[in-house]
Design an enzyme around this catalytic site. Structure first.
Site, short mmCIF file in Angstrom:
data_model
loop_
_atom_site.label_atom_id
_atom_site.label_comp_id
_atom_site.label_asym_id
_atom_site.label_seq_id
_atom_site.Cartn_x
_atom_site.Cartn_y
_atom_site.Cartn_z
N ASP A 37 47.38 39.24 43.88
CA ASP A 37 46.47 39.24 42.72
C ASP A 37 45.10 38.79 43.23
O ASP A 37 44.88 37.60 43.46
CB ASP A 37 46.99 38.29 41.64
CG ASP A 37 46.00 38.12 40.48
OD1 ASP A 37 45.12 38.99 40.33
OD2 ASP A 37 46.12 37.12 39.74
N LYS A 100 34.63 40.68 43.25
CA LYS A 100 35.40 41.70 42.54
C LYS A 100 34.54 42.45 41.53
O LYS A 100 34.81 43.61 41.21
CB LYS A 100 36.59 41.02 41.84
CG LYS A 100 37.57 41.98 41.17
CD LYS A 100 38.75 41.20 40.62
CE LYS A 100 39.74 42.08 39.88
NZ LYS A 100 40.89 41.30 39.39
N GLU A 203 46.62 45.24 36.15
CA GLU A 203 46.90 43.84 35.84
C GLU A 203 47.64 43.65 34.51
O GLU A 203 48.59 42.86 34.46
CB GLU A 203 45.58 43.04 35.85
CG GLU A 203 45.01 42.88 37.25
CD GLU A 203 43.58 42.36 37.26
OE1 GLU A 203 43.04 42.08 36.16
OE2 GLU A 203 43.01 42.24 38.35
N ASP A 225 43.62 38.62 28.58
CA ASP A 225 43.42 38.04 29.91
C ASP A 225 42.07 37.35 29.93
O ASP A 225 41.02 37.99 30.02
CB ASP A 225 43.48 39.16 30.96
CG ASP A 225 43.44 38.62 32.39
OD1 ASP A 225 43.12 37.43 32.58
OD2 ASP A 225 43.73 39.40 33.32
#
Length: 439
Positions: A37, A100, A203, A225
C-alpha cells in the site's frame, strides 16, 4: 488386475495421507508475494501466510506497522520513512512527501505551480511531468516514481528481514481514479525497487476484501477513505464475485494534516498569549507539531490530551538586542475543543458522499455496508457524522490504517497460489468513470 488396482488405491491413499500430515505438521512455505500500500501519507506492506490463512502486516524494527511516505536526501545518503520524516523541518528543501499526488500525472504549467506552492521543496515541470529538485553538495532532479521506489525498496527489505527469504514479486494498490499512465508509473516505481508487479488493485476494492465483503452477500458498498492528506469516497457494486466501481468523489485537500494544522494554529496562539511571542525556531515548531499530532491521536480515545513542549522563544529587549527564553509550554486540549476547531472541515466529508450516491442513483438506505479506511476515520466526531447521515453504524471491524494493505496482502496470497485459497474478488474495469473533486 485387482491386485494392481489395490496397489494404485494404496498409493493414492498414501499421497493424500502424506499431504494431510504435511499440512498439519510441516512448516508452511514462506510467502513469496507481498502486498504493498503506497499511500500518500503512510505506506504499509503485508503478506498472506499459507496454511493459516492469516494476513501479517509487517512492522519495522521498532514495531511500527506503517512508515511515513517521505524521502530525504542528505550529502551522503537517501533516507526513507521515519528517518526521513525526522528531517522534515531541518532539511525541508530536500525532504519530499506527497509524491503520490504527482506520480504519472501530466500537468499544465500553471496547475503544477499552483499544486507545488504549498510545499517547502522545489517542484519543476519537465514536459508536463513533475520533478523534484534536490540541493545537497550538488543540484539534481528526481522523479516522483523514484521517490516511490525508495519507499517500496524499504518495505521490500522489511519483508525480507521478517520472512527470511528474498522477495521479487508483489501486488500493489492504487486509487480507483488512477488512469493507465499513473498505474504504469506506479509499476515503474516498483520495478526500480527490484519488484515485479503481478497485479494492480484499486484501494477501495482492497479495503472491501479486508472487511471480508467478497465472501458475504452484500451488493452496495460505500468506502470512505480519509487519510492524512486526502479524502476519497467510492461506491462499489458487487455482483457475484466481481466489484464494479460505480462512482467516485473526494477532496484532495482534506485530511488529518488539516485537522492537526487547526490544532497547531490554536496552540501557537496560546503560546503568544502566554509568553508574548510565537515560536520561530525550526526545532521548536517541529516539537510543537509532534506534540499536537500526538494529542490528536490521544483524543480519538480520551476526552482530554495534554500538550507539553519545552520551547526556546526569541524576543527583543528594550535595548533592542535579542533575547532567548527557555520556557515550558503546557496546555490541556479537550475533545470538544478539537471538534469545535475542525467542525467546518468535518462537515465537508458529507459532500463527496452525497455526490457518489447521486451519481450511483442510490439512496442512503440502499447502502449495505459503509467501510472506513484511513487513520482519520478513527476520529469519533467523523464516525458520528457518518452514522447520523446514514442512520446506521459504519463497519469498524478492521483497523482503518491497515485495511488497504490487508486486502492487498490477501490478493497477493491468491496470486502466489497460497493455501487455503481465499475467495477472490475481480474488479470490473470502468474506463468511463471520472472522479468528482471538491476543495
Amino acid at each position: 488386475m485387482s491386485g494392481e488396482l489395490s496397489m494404485i488405491g494404496s498409493v493414492i491413499l498414501a499421497l493424500f495421507l502424506a499431504g494431510y500430515l504435511g499440512q498439519q505438521y510441516l512448516p508452511p512455505p514462506k510467502p513469496k508475494v507481498i502486498g504493498l500500500d503506497l499511500g500518500t501519507t503512510f505506506c504499509s506492506v503485508g503478506v498472506f501466510h499459507p496454511g493459516t490463512g492469516e494476513v501479517e502486516v509487517i512492522a519495522d524494527e521498532q514495531g511500527r506497522k506503517s512508515i511515513p511516505s517521505a524521502v530525504s536526501f542528505t550529502a551522503t545518503e537517501v533516507l526513507a520513512g521515519h528517518e526521513a520524516l525526522e528531517l522534515a523541518d531541518s532539511n525541508a528543501h530536500n525532504t519530499f512527501y506527497d509524491a503520490k499526488r504527482f506520480i504519472g500525472k501530466l500537468f499544465e504549467p500553471g496547475l503544477l505551480e499552483q499544486e507545488s506552492a504549498r510545499y517547502p521543496f522545489k517542484v519543476i515541470n519537465n514536459n508536463g511531468s513533475a520533478e523534484f529538485v534536490v540541493f545537497t553538495n550538488r543540484s539534481f532532479t528526481v522523479t516522483p516514481e523514484f521517490i516511490g521506489s525508495r519507499l517500496l525498496l524499504k518495505m521490500k527489505k522489511m519483508a525480507e528481514l521478517q520472512l527470511g527469504v528474498p522477495i521479487q514479486k508483489a501486488v500493489i494498490s492504487v486509487p480507483a481514479e488512477f488512469d493507465e499512465r499513473q498505474r504504469n508509473y506506479t509499476q515503474r516505481a516498483a520495478n526500480l525497487a527490484g519488484l515485479e508487479i503481478l497485479r494492480v488493485i484499486n484501494e477501495p476494492t482492497a479495503a472491501a476484501m479486508a472487511y471480508g465483503l467478497h465472501k458475504v452477500d452484500v451488493f452496495n458498498v460505500l468506502v470512505v477513505d480519509l487519510g492524512g492528506g486526502t479524502l476519497d469516497v467510492s461506491l462499489l457494486n458487487k455482483q457475484g464475485g466481481m466489484f464494479l466501481t460505480r462512482a467516485m468523489a473526494g477532496n484532495n485537500k482534506l485530511g488529518g494534516q488539516d485537522f492537526s494544522q487547526k490544532l497547531l494554529q490554536y496552540t501557537t496562539e496560546r503560546v503568544r498569549q502566554e509568553f508574548g511571542v510565537v515560536p520561530t525556531l525550526k526545532e521548536d515548531i517541529h516539537h510543537l507539531r509532534q506534540a499536537v499530532e500526538a494529542a490528536k491521536l490521544n483524543l480519538t480515545l480520551h476526552a482530554t490530551a495534554t500538550v507539553s513542549v519545552p520551547l526556546h522563544l526569541h524576543s527583543h529587549q528594550a535595548s533592542g538586542g535579542p533575547r532567548t527564553s527557555a520556557v515550558l509550554f503546557r496546555t490541556v486540549i479537550t475533545r470538544a475543543l478539537f471538534e469545535e476547531l475542525n467542525e467546518e472541515l468535518f462537515q465537508k466529508i458529507l459532500a463527496p458522499i452525497k455526490t457518489v450516491l447521486a451519481e450511483g442513483h442510490l439512496g442512503k438506505e440502499d447502502v449495505d455496508e459503509i467501510v472506513l479506511v484511513g487513520g482519520s476515520t478513527r476520529i469519533p466526531r467523523i464516525r458520528e457524522i457518518i452514522r447520523q447521515f446514514f442512520g446506521k453504524e459504519p463497519n469498524t471491524s478492521v483497523d482503518p490504517d491497515l485495511a488497504v494493505v490487508t486486502g492487498v496482502a490477501i490478493q497477493a496470497g491468491i496470486m502466489g497460489g497460497s493455501w487455503p485459497l481465499q475467495v477472490s474478488a475481480v474488479e470490473i474495469p470502468n474506463r468511463h468513470l471520472r472522479k468528482t473533486n471538491f476543495s
